[in-house]
Design a protein around this motif. Structure first.
Motif, PDB file in Angstrom:
ATOM      1  N   VAL A  64       0.878  -1.169   0.000  1.00 17.11           N
ATOM      2  CA  VAL A  64       0.000   0.000   0.000  1.00 17.11           C
ATOM      3  C   VAL A  64       0.921   1.226   0.000  1.00 17.11           C
ATOM      4  O   VAL A  64       1.792   1.343   0.865  1.00 17.11           O
ATOM      5  CB  VAL A  64      -0.908   0.041   1.245  1.00 17.11           C
ATOM      6  CG1 VAL A  64      -1.945   1.150   1.101  1.00 17.11           C
ATOM      7  CG2 VAL A  64      -1.566  -1.302   1.478  1.00 17.11           C
ATOM      8  N   GLN A  65       0.731   2.136  -0.948  1.00 16.36           N
ATOM      9  CA  GLN A  65       1.627   3.278  -1.074  1.00 16.36           C
ATOM     10  C   GLN A  65       0.851   4.589  -1.167  1.00 16.36           C
ATOM     11  O   GLN A  65      -0.156   4.684  -1.875  1.00 16.36           O
ATOM     12  CB  GLN A  65       2.516   3.118  -2.316  1.00 16.36           C
ATOM     13  CG  GLN A  65       3.472   1.940  -2.208  1.00 16.36           C
ATOM     14  CD  GLN A  65       4.358   1.799  -3.430  1.00 16.36           C
ATOM     15  OE1 GLN A  65       3.882   1.474  -4.516  1.00 16.36           O
ATOM     16  NE2 GLN A  65       5.637   2.056  -3.253  1.00 16.36           N
ATOM     17  N   THR A  66       1.353   5.601  -0.448  1.00 16.15           N
ATOM     18  CA  THR A  66       0.694   6.898  -0.436  1.00 16.15           C
ATOM     19  C   THR A  66       1.717   7.992  -0.158  1.00 16.15           C
ATOM     20  O   THR A  66       2.827   7.720   0.307  1.00 16.15           O
ATOM     21  CB  THR A  66      -0.413   6.932   0.635  1.00 16.15           C
ATOM     22  OG1 THR A  66      -1.143   8.160   0.534  1.00 16.15           O
ATOM     23  CG2 THR A  66       0.163   6.820   2.043  1.00 16.15           C
ATOM     24  N   VAL A  67       1.337   9.235  -0.441  1.00 19.71           N
ATOM     25  CA  VAL A  67       2.193  10.385  -0.150  1.00 19.71           C
ATOM     26  C   VAL A  67       1.306  11.584   0.161  1.00 19.71           C
ATOM     27  O   VAL A  67       0.235  11.742  -0.431  1.00 19.71           O
ATOM     28  CB  VAL A  67       3.143  10.693  -1.335  1.00 19.71           C
ATOM     29  CG1 VAL A  67       2.370  11.016  -2.609  1.00 19.71           C
ATOM     30  CG2 VAL A  67       4.113  11.813  -0.987  1.00 19.71           C
ATOM     31  N   ASP A  68       1.729  12.408   1.123  1.00 22.04           N
ATOM     32  CA  ASP A  68       0.969  13.608   1.469  1.00 22.04           C
ATOM     33  C   ASP A  68       1.901  14.606   2.147  1.00 22.04           C
ATOM     34  O   ASP A  68       2.764  14.224   2.927  1.00 22.04           O
ATOM     35  CB  ASP A  68      -0.185  13.262   2.417  1.00 22.04           C
ATOM     36  CG  ASP A  68      -1.383  14.193   2.230  1.00 22.04           C
ATOM     37  OD1 ASP A  68      -1.148  15.402   2.023  1.00 22.04           O
ATOM     38  OD2 ASP A  68      -2.524  13.713   2.298  1.00 22.04           O
ATOM     39  N   PHE A  69       1.736  15.881   1.830  1.00 19.55           N
ATOM     40  CA  PHE A  69       2.493  16.934   2.508  1.00 19.55           C
ATOM     41  C   PHE A  69       1.747  18.247   2.362  1.00 19.55           C
ATOM     42  O   PHE A  69       0.905  18.400   1.480  1.00 19.55           O
ATOM     43  CB  PHE A  69       3.916  17.062   1.953  1.00 19.55           C
ATOM     44  CG  PHE A  69       3.997  17.543   0.526  1.00 19.55           C
ATOM     45  CD1 PHE A  69       4.296  18.864   0.248  1.00 19.55           C
ATOM     46  CD2 PHE A  69       3.784  16.673  -0.536  1.00 19.55           C
ATOM     47  CE1 PHE A  69       4.372  19.321  -1.063  1.00 19.55           C
ATOM     48  CE2 PHE A  69       3.858  17.116  -1.848  1.00 19.55           C
ATOM     49  CZ  PHE A  69       4.152  18.439  -2.110  1.00 19.55           C
ATOM     50  N   LYS A 145      11.255  28.844   0.167  1.00 17.36           N
ATOM     51  CA  LYS A 145      10.869  29.995   0.974  1.00 17.36           C
ATOM     52  C   LYS A 145       9.669  29.717   1.864  1.00 17.36           C
ATOM     53  O   LYS A 145       9.442  30.413   2.851  1.00 17.36           O
ATOM     54  CB  LYS A 145      10.582  31.201   0.076  1.00 17.36           C
ATOM     55  CG  LYS A 145       9.389  31.021  -0.850  1.00 17.36           C
ATOM     56  CD  LYS A 145       9.179  32.252  -1.719  1.00 17.36           C
ATOM     57  CE  LYS A 145       7.973  32.083  -2.641  1.00 17.36           C
ATOM     58  NZ  LYS A 145       7.756  33.283  -3.487  1.00 17.36           N
ATOM     59  N   GLU A 146       8.870  28.705   1.531  1.00 16.39           N
ATOM     60  CA  GLU A 146       7.678  28.362   2.311  1.00 16.39           C
ATOM     61  C   GLU A 146       7.837  26.960   2.882  1.00 16.39           C
ATOM     62  O   GLU A 146       8.015  26.004   2.134  1.00 16.39           O
ATOM     63  CB  GLU A 146       6.439  28.416   1.411  1.00 16.39           C
ATOM     64  CG  GLU A 146       5.125  28.220   2.132  1.00 16.39           C
ATOM     65  CD  GLU A 146       3.945  28.391   1.190  1.00 16.39           C
ATOM     66  OE1 GLU A 146       3.188  29.355   1.355  1.00 16.39           O
ATOM     67  OE2 GLU A 146       3.776  27.543   0.296  1.00 16.39           O
ATOM     68  N   PRO A 147       7.809  26.795   4.218  1.00 16.03           N
ATOM     69  CA  PRO A 147       7.978  25.456   4.777  1.00 16.03           C
ATOM     70  C   PRO A 147       6.813  24.533   4.426  1.00 16.03           C
ATOM     71  O   PRO A 147       5.659  24.942   4.426  1.00 16.03           O
ATOM     72  CB  PRO A 147       8.038  25.706   6.284  1.00 16.03           C
ATOM     73  CG  PRO A 147       7.416  27.041   6.500  1.00 16.03           C
ATOM     74  CD  PRO A 147       7.634  27.829   5.258  1.00 16.03           C
ATOM     75  N   LYS A 148       7.169  23.304   4.112  1.00 11.54           N
ATOM     76  CA  LYS A 148       6.198  22.242   3.838  1.00 11.54           C
ATOM     77  C   LYS A 148       6.777  20.957   4.396  1.00 11.54           C
ATOM     78  O   LYS A 148       7.989  20.759   4.393  1.00 11.54           O
ATOM     79  CB  LYS A 148       5.940  22.089   2.336  1.00 11.54           C
ATOM     80  CG  LYS A 148       5.529  23.364   1.616  1.00 11.54           C
ATOM     81  CD  LYS A 148       5.462  23.151   0.117  1.00 11.54           C
ATOM     82  CE  LYS A 148       5.209  24.458  -0.626  1.00 11.54           C
ATOM     83  NZ  LYS A 148       6.396  25.352  -0.609  1.00 11.54           N
ATOM     84  N   PHE A 149       5.898  20.077   4.837  1.00  9.35           N
ATOM     85  CA  PHE A 149       6.376  18.806   5.354  1.00  9.35           C
ATOM     86  C   PHE A 149       5.324  17.731   5.154  1.00  9.35           C
ATOM     87  O   PHE A 149       4.122  17.990   5.224  1.00  9.35           O
ATOM     88  CB  PHE A 149       6.713  18.894   6.849  1.00  9.35           C
ATOM     89  CG  PHE A 149       7.183  17.586   7.416  1.00  9.35           C
ATOM     90  CD1 PHE A 149       8.421  17.076   7.088  1.00  9.35           C
ATOM     91  CD2 PHE A 149       6.351  16.838   8.240  1.00  9.35           C
ATOM     92  CE1 PHE A 149       8.848  15.844   7.580  1.00  9.35           C
ATOM     93  CE2 PHE A 149       6.770  15.608   8.739  1.00  9.35           C
ATOM     94  CZ  PHE A 149       8.018  15.116   8.409  1.00  9.35           C
ATOM     95  N   GLY A 150       5.796  16.534   4.912  1.00  5.85           N
ATOM     96  CA  GLY A 150       4.911  15.382   4.792  1.00  5.85           C
ATOM     97  C   GLY A 150       5.710  14.117   4.627  1.00  5.85           C
ATOM     98  O   GLY A 150       6.913  14.077   4.910  1.00  5.85           O
TER      99      GLY A 150
END
Length: 350
Positions: A64-69, A145-150
């Motif tokens: 099962v594979q997924t990605v999100d941030f 310049k804009e923080p993102k994480f996932g």
């Protein structure tokens, strides 16, 4: 700049909800992609707008594979990391799987923000990965310049026990395992409208893994499952209705909503993603005339790290609901699946 002083949500140009690209825009993009040859081992792909892809490795095992941030939706870095991890891992639980490995996805203005902020985000995420029983195996970072994480998450599931959003049957009861209203509240955080206790409450909801709900669900013959995230309760319910070829009836008064959500929505703190969700589902949803525009927006509110929406046979639903509540899950029975109006939703008052 100290890690505990920065207002992370102010660094996001998109505002408080960390919303996905809207469902209508995303559908238009996906339709433009070329069709690929079918693969018999791809058990779940793009066809049903499911939460994750499922690929069969053998008769006994599938990936099962997924990605999100997303951008920060709370100001505390550690909590943001927890929420982002819980949100990404949730897709594995929604498919009936067990999370196995995790890759971090990081975008961060490393030259302008205290590095401790990023360390705290990663620590919060790591603690949640440990709680899920998964293993962090690496990741990728860019200076932005804009923080993102996932996270990109891989899990395991038996091919015969995959839960999709496309298996609901007429007569099934619908169970929701977390309250909604998260998008309106996180937008309100950006505008300093919540008390510390209210911030803590919504943060706790988002940071809670769907692990316990999934473990209880695994003991029952559930017909369909999805998690409620960016497209909101109505958006993900509509995907279930269309994928399953059934109609859904949802009772507004039975849907759990976090405190002050209506008040804040009336004061204008409704994120753009929520309004986009409403515009997308409106042609397929019949709302009771007693429900005003605020009620309708709340039901379409863009959620981060929401609960599972489960379609369970009527003869098992009460026992499933009771077991979830005994296990500490904030579960509610909110509606049912119908033979009538397949691919449509009817929202009643109660």
């Amino acid at each position: 700049m100290q890690a505990d002083k920065i207002k992370l949500t102010s660094l996001s140009s998109k505002g408080g909800c960390g919303c996905k690209i809207g469902p209508a825009d995303l559908a238009q993009v996906i339709r433009a992609l070329p069709q690929t040859a079918p693969n018999p081992d791809l058990l779940v792909g793009l066809d049903t707008s499911d939460d994750a892809g499922v690929y069969r490795l053998s008769d006994e095992l599938a990936l099962v594979q997924t990605v999100d941030f997303f951008t920060p939706i709370v100001d505390d870095p550690y909590s943001f990391g927890q929420i982002a991890a819980a949100n990404a891992i949730s897709d594995i639980y929604a498919m009936g799987g067990t999370p196995l490995t995790v890759l971090n996805i990081v975008a961060f203005p490393i030259s302008t923000l205290d590095k401790q902020i990023l360390a705290d985000i990663l620590l919060g995420a790591a603690d949640k990965v440990k709680e899920a029983g998964a293993t962090l195996v690496g990741g990728h970072s860019i200076d932005d310049k804009e923080p993102k994480f996932g996270m990109a998450v891989t899990g395991l599931v038996h091919p015969g026990k995959v839960r999709t959003n496309a298996g609901a049957k007429p007569g099934d009861k619908l169970i929701l395992t977390k309250p909604i209203g998260v998008g309106i509240l996180t937008t309100s955080i950006k505008k300093d409208q919540l008390s510390d206790a209210e911030v803590a409450r919504v943060t706790s909801v988002m940071a809670t893994l769907n692990k316990t709900a999934a473990e209880v669900m695994s003991r029952y013959e559930v017909n369909a499952c999805t998690d409620v995230t960016g497209f909101g309760l109505m958006g993900h319910s509509l995907e279930m209705a269309k994928g399953s070829g059934v109609g859904l009836r949802i009772a507004k008064e039975q849907v759990p909503v976090l405190p002050r959500v209506r008040e804040l929505a009336e004061n204008g703190f409704v994120p753009g993603g929520t309004k986009n969700n409403f515009a997308h589902v409106e042609p397929s949803v019949t709302f009771a005339p007693e429900l005003d525009q605020i009620d309708r927006w709340i039901l379409c509110d863009a959620v981060t790290s929401g609960g599972l929406l489960i379609a369970a046979p009527a003869d098992q639903a009460e026992a499933l609901l009771d077991d979830m509540r005994k296990a500490g899950v904030e579960a509610s029975l909110i509606g049912e699946a119908l033979d009538e109006h397949p691919g449509q939703i009817e929202v009643t008052v109660r």
